[in-house]
Design a protein around this motif. Structure first.
Motif, PDB file in Angstrom:
ATOM      1  N   PRO A 293       0.813  -1.228   0.000  1.00 26.99           N
ATOM      2  CA  PRO A 293       0.000   0.000   0.000  1.00 26.99           C
ATOM      3  C   PRO A 293       0.845   1.277   0.000  1.00 26.99           C
ATOM      4  N   ILE A 294       1.640   1.449  -1.047  1.00 30.22           N
ATOM      5  CA  ILE A 294       2.594   2.543  -1.125  1.00 30.22           C
ATOM      6  C   ILE A 294       1.906   3.900  -1.183  1.00 30.22           C
ATOM      7  N   ASN A 295       0.605   3.916  -1.481  1.00 35.07           N
ATOM      8  CA  ASN A 295      -0.121   5.181  -1.621  1.00 35.07           C
ATOM      9  C   ASN A 295      -0.597   5.770  -0.299  1.00 35.07           C
ATOM     10  N   VAL A 296      -0.445   5.062   0.830  1.00 38.63           N
ATOM     11  CA  VAL A 296      -1.139   5.460   2.054  1.00 38.63           C
ATOM     12  C   VAL A 296      -0.666   6.778   2.645  1.00 38.63           C
ATOM     13  N   PHE A 297       0.566   7.162   2.366  1.00 39.07           N
ATOM     14  CA  PHE A 297       1.074   8.431   2.895  1.00 39.07           C
ATOM     15  C   PHE A 297       1.239   9.481   1.792  1.00 39.07           C
ATOM     16  N   HIS A 298       0.709   9.194   0.616  1.00 39.57           N
ATOM     17  CA  HIS A 298       0.894  10.067  -0.541  1.00 39.57           C
ATOM     18  C   HIS A 298       0.172  11.392  -0.351  1.00 39.57           C
ATOM     19  N   GLN A 299       0.875  12.477  -0.612  1.00 38.28           N
ATOM     20  CA  GLN A 299       0.297  13.822  -0.576  1.00 38.28           C
ATOM     21  C   GLN A 299       0.517  14.461  -1.942  1.00 38.28           C
ATOM     22  N   PRO A 300      -0.510  14.444  -2.788  1.00 37.78           N
ATOM     23  CA  PRO A 300      -0.332  14.934  -4.163  1.00 37.78           C
ATOM     24  C   PRO A 300      -0.217  16.460  -4.224  1.00 37.78           C
ATOM     25  N   TYR A 301       0.335  16.908  -5.328  1.00 39.37           N
ATOM     26  CA  TYR A 301       0.362  18.330  -5.671  1.00 39.37           C
ATOM     27  C   TYR A 301       1.109  19.185  -4.659  1.00 39.37           C
ATOM     28  N   ARG A 302       2.158  18.625  -4.079  1.00 44.42           N
ATOM     29  CA  ARG A 302       3.016  19.394  -3.202  1.00 44.42           C
ATOM     30  C   ARG A 302       4.413  18.770  -3.211  1.00 44.42           C
ATOM     31  N   LYS A 347       2.244   3.249 -11.537  1.00 39.92           N
ATOM     32  CA  LYS A 347       2.204   3.645 -12.947  1.00 39.92           C
ATOM     33  C   LYS A 347       1.617   5.049 -13.101  1.00 39.92           C
ATOM     34  N   SER A 348       0.646   5.382 -12.250  1.00 36.70           N
ATOM     35  CA  SER A 348       0.036   6.712 -12.298  1.00 36.70           C
ATOM     36  C   SER A 348       0.903   7.761 -11.621  1.00 36.70           C
ATOM     37  N   ASN A 349       1.813   7.313 -10.773  1.00 33.18           N
ATOM     38  CA  ASN A 349       2.718   8.213 -10.050  1.00 33.18           C
ATOM     39  C   ASN A 349       4.141   7.686 -10.207  1.00 33.18           C
ATOM     40  N   PRO A 350       4.692   7.795 -11.425  1.00 27.81           N
ATOM     41  CA  PRO A 350       5.996   7.156 -11.697  1.00 27.81           C
ATOM     42  C   PRO A 350       7.143   7.710 -10.868  1.00 27.81           C
ATOM     43  N   ASP A 351       6.948   8.875 -10.219  1.00 30.58           N
ATOM     44  CA  ASP A 351       8.008   9.373  -9.340  1.00 30.58           C
ATOM     45  C   ASP A 351       8.307   8.393  -8.213  1.00 30.58           C
ATOM     46  N   TYR A 352       7.338   7.519  -7.903  1.00 32.48           N
ATOM     47  CA  TYR A 352       7.536   6.563  -6.812  1.00 32.48           C
ATOM     48  C   TYR A 352       8.553   5.483  -7.159  1.00 32.48           C
ATOM     49  N   THR A 353       8.894   5.360  -8.439  1.00 34.64           N
ATOM     50  CA  THR A 353       9.936   4.384  -8.784  1.00 34.64           C
ATOM     51  C   THR A 353      11.277   4.770  -8.170  1.00 34.64           C
ATOM     52  N   HIS A 354      11.426   6.044  -7.789  1.00 38.54           N
ATOM     53  CA  HIS A 354      12.658   6.496  -7.145  1.00 38.54           C
ATOM     54  C   HIS A 354      12.679   6.157  -5.647  1.00 38.54           C
ATOM     55  N   LEU A 355      11.553   5.699  -5.127  1.00 40.50           N
ATOM     56  CA  LEU A 355      11.404   5.494  -3.683  1.00 40.50           C
ATOM     57  C   LEU A 355      11.341   4.032  -3.276  1.00 40.50           C
ATOM     58  N   VAL A 356      11.120   3.150  -4.241  1.00 42.43           N
ATOM     59  CA  VAL A 356      10.825   1.743  -3.947  1.00 42.43           C
ATOM     60  C   VAL A 356      12.017   0.863  -4.300  1.00 42.43           C
ATOM     61  N   LYS A 357      12.314  -0.063  -3.391  1.00 38.35           N
ATOM     62  CA  LYS A 357      13.387  -1.028  -3.624  1.00 38.35           C
ATOM     63  C   LYS A 357      12.856  -2.440  -3.433  1.00 38.35           C
ATOM     64  N   LYS A 404       8.481  18.899  -7.857  1.00 39.72           N
ATOM     65  CA  LYS A 404       8.219  20.299  -8.154  1.00 39.72           C
ATOM     66  C   LYS A 404       7.670  20.450  -9.568  1.00 39.72           C
ATOM     67  N   GLY A 405       8.255  19.702 -10.504  1.00 39.47           N
ATOM     68  CA  GLY A 405       7.757  19.743 -11.876  1.00 39.47           C
ATOM     69  C   GLY A 405       6.317  19.266 -11.979  1.00 39.47           C
ATOM     70  N   LEU A 406       5.979  18.224 -11.213  1.00 41.48           N
ATOM     71  CA  LEU A 406       4.605  17.715 -11.218  1.00 41.48           C
ATOM     72  C   LEU A 406       3.637  18.744 -10.646  1.00 41.48           C
ATOM     73  N   VAL A 407       4.072  19.427  -9.590  1.00 44.28           N
ATOM     74  CA  VAL A 407       3.226  20.458  -8.985  1.00 44.28           C
ATOM     75  C   VAL A 407       2.997  21.604  -9.969  1.00 44.28           C
ATOM     76  N   GLU A 408       4.048  22.033 -10.635  1.00 44.03           N
ATOM     77  CA  GLU A 408       3.925  23.135 -11.592  1.00 44.03           C
ATOM     78  C   GLU A 408       3.026  22.748 -12.762  1.00 44.03           C
ATOM     79  N   ALA A 409       3.144  21.495 -13.218  1.00 49.05           N
ATOM     80  CA  ALA A 409       2.283  21.037 -14.316  1.00 49.05           C
ATOM     81  C   ALA A 409       0.823  21.010 -13.889  1.00 49.05           C
TER      82      ALA A 409
END
Length: 416
Positions: A293-302, A347-357, A404-409
């Motif tokens: 459940p990698i999405n449980v602490f997700h805070q979008p747009y910041r 897949k919808s939040n590909p930035d998370y590929t940088h966080l998962v091992k 930051k790029g995602l927030v600006e977009a």
């Protein structure tokens, strides 16, 4: 020699420790720090049966690098690890070595607490016995499944976990939440983060344990949603949440609760459930809905003040599933169900590929409750190795730039 020494002295673990001390010294992993210069992250751990000790190797190395955990979450084995990390002390403490001591003494074999037929069938499955033997053993457990909907009561696991929690001063959800909300001395943002302020809720711990309420078809987050299932949830022992989360279908009896809330508004608000209110609810392993459940602490747009690290168990998806037998078909259906929701989020939040091992757990089987000590040590070492590899490659500044790029977009799309 203590029970933890074979684990901590393993060459791979010692190498991981030296790697993070040499290569990660002074490296930034988060913008939340405390007076002791600890850096705080959220952590989500995947479910994986007895392979969960690899997760402890992972968190041990993160702590050796000066990292501490605010939010901790997981499913099944991941939820049990998260619960113990939350229970063993305030968020600012290192706890993985104490957890290792507990897990190294854990009587895993006793958790197969069904009758002799249930144990024989479980062993036959683990040994990948031939079809004739499996059919014979399966015929002997039909009464177990018909009467109890599972082979093992799960009572031994619940009693063990209750005892371990009691030994660290946790008997109730109220006590657990109080410990989570202990604020670390001097915790705050780095002086360089002038774009945001740290709220009070960002300074103390959070716990997320995923279970599947199959009665109302609800993905349950404990302890947040506990009030739906126990009218007075604060006195409830949090070991119940873990027992609900690890109810592996057919292997363990489902976990049932019959003290459900009659508050329709709270059911709508917390579970988005608007059907007839249940009087009795049956829980199965949270992995059938969300095993990671990698999405449980997700805070979008910041731009986050701290990352959400994720530890997965096993190298899944590297080869297509081979499906030529009914047992393989059942396994493939189960795996698809427990992985798809979490994969879709990444897949919808590909930035998370940088966080998962992913932790390579080798040939170890997730249901091997009779695992030898050397196998447990190997799993711990594999987790430690994976953590060191992750920390050496993680780039906090780059990750913030991506966010930051995602927030600006997003902001640009709103102004169109």
């Amino acid at each position: 020699m203590s029970t933890t020494q074979p684990y901590l002295n393993h060459p791979q673990v010692q190498n991981a420790i030296q790697t993070v001390r040499n290569e990660c010294k002074g490296k930034q992993f988060s913008d939340i720090i405390d007076a002791g210069n600890h850096q705080y992250v959220d952590l989500v751990m995947e479910g994986g049966g007895v392979l969960g000790i690899a997760l402890t190797g992972y968190t041990y190395i993160l702590e050796q690098a000066g990292i501490r955990f605010l939010g901790v979450g997981g499913t099944s084995a991941g939820s049990s690890n998260a619960l113990m990390i939350a229970a063993l002390g305030p968020p600012g403490q290192a706890k993985s070595e104490r957890l290792l001591d507990i897990l190294s003494r854990m009587p895993m074999e006793s958790f197969i607490d069904g009758d002799s037929d249930a144990r024989d069938f479980s062993q036959a499955v683990l040994e990948k016995a031939g079809m004739v033997k499996l059919i014979w053993k399966a015929s002997q457990i039909m009464d177990n499944l018909k009467e109890d909907l599972g082979l093992n009561p799960g009572t031994a696991f619940l009693n063990w976990l209750t005892t371990e929690l009691d030994s660290v001063g946790i008997k109730t959800t109220r006590e657990l939440l109080k410990r989570l909300r202990t604020v670390s001395p001097g915790i705050g943002l780095r002086p360089t983060r002038t774009d945001v302020e740290l709220s009070e809720t960002d300074t103390y711990g959070d716990l997320v344990m995923i279970a599947a309420d199959i009665t109302t078809e609800t993905k349950v987050i404990f302890p947040k949603m506990a009030e739906l299932y126990w009218c007075d949830y604060e006195p409830v022992n949090p070991a119940y949440f873990a027992r609900a989360s690890m109810s592996i279908p057919f292997f363990f009896h489902p976990f049932t609760v019959d003290d459900c809330s009659p508050n329709r508004e709270r059911w709508k608000e917390l579970a988005r459930y608007e059907g007839a209110l249940p009087k009795r609810v049956m829980f199965m392993d949270g992995g059938i809905m969300s095993n990671f459940p990698i999405n449980v602490f997700h805070q979008p747009y910041r731009i986050p003040t701290a990352p959400t690290f994720g530890a997965k168990i096993g190298l899944e998806g590297i080869e297509p599933a081979e499906i030529t037998k009914p047992s393989q078909l059942l396994g493939a259906v189960f795996d698809a169900a427990r992985h798809t929701l979490d994969h879709d989020f990444i897949k919808s939040n590909p930035d998370y590929t940088h966080l998962v091992k992913m932790i390579d757990t080798g040939s170890h089987h997730w249901l091997n409750f009779t695992m030898a000590q050397e196998d447990k040590v190997d799993l711990f070492a594999r987790g430690a190795k994976a953590a060191a590899e992750f920390l050496c490659t993680f780039d906090w500044a780059r990750y913030k730039t991506i966010r930051k790029g995602l927030v600006e977009a997003f902001e640009a799309s709103r102004s169109v």
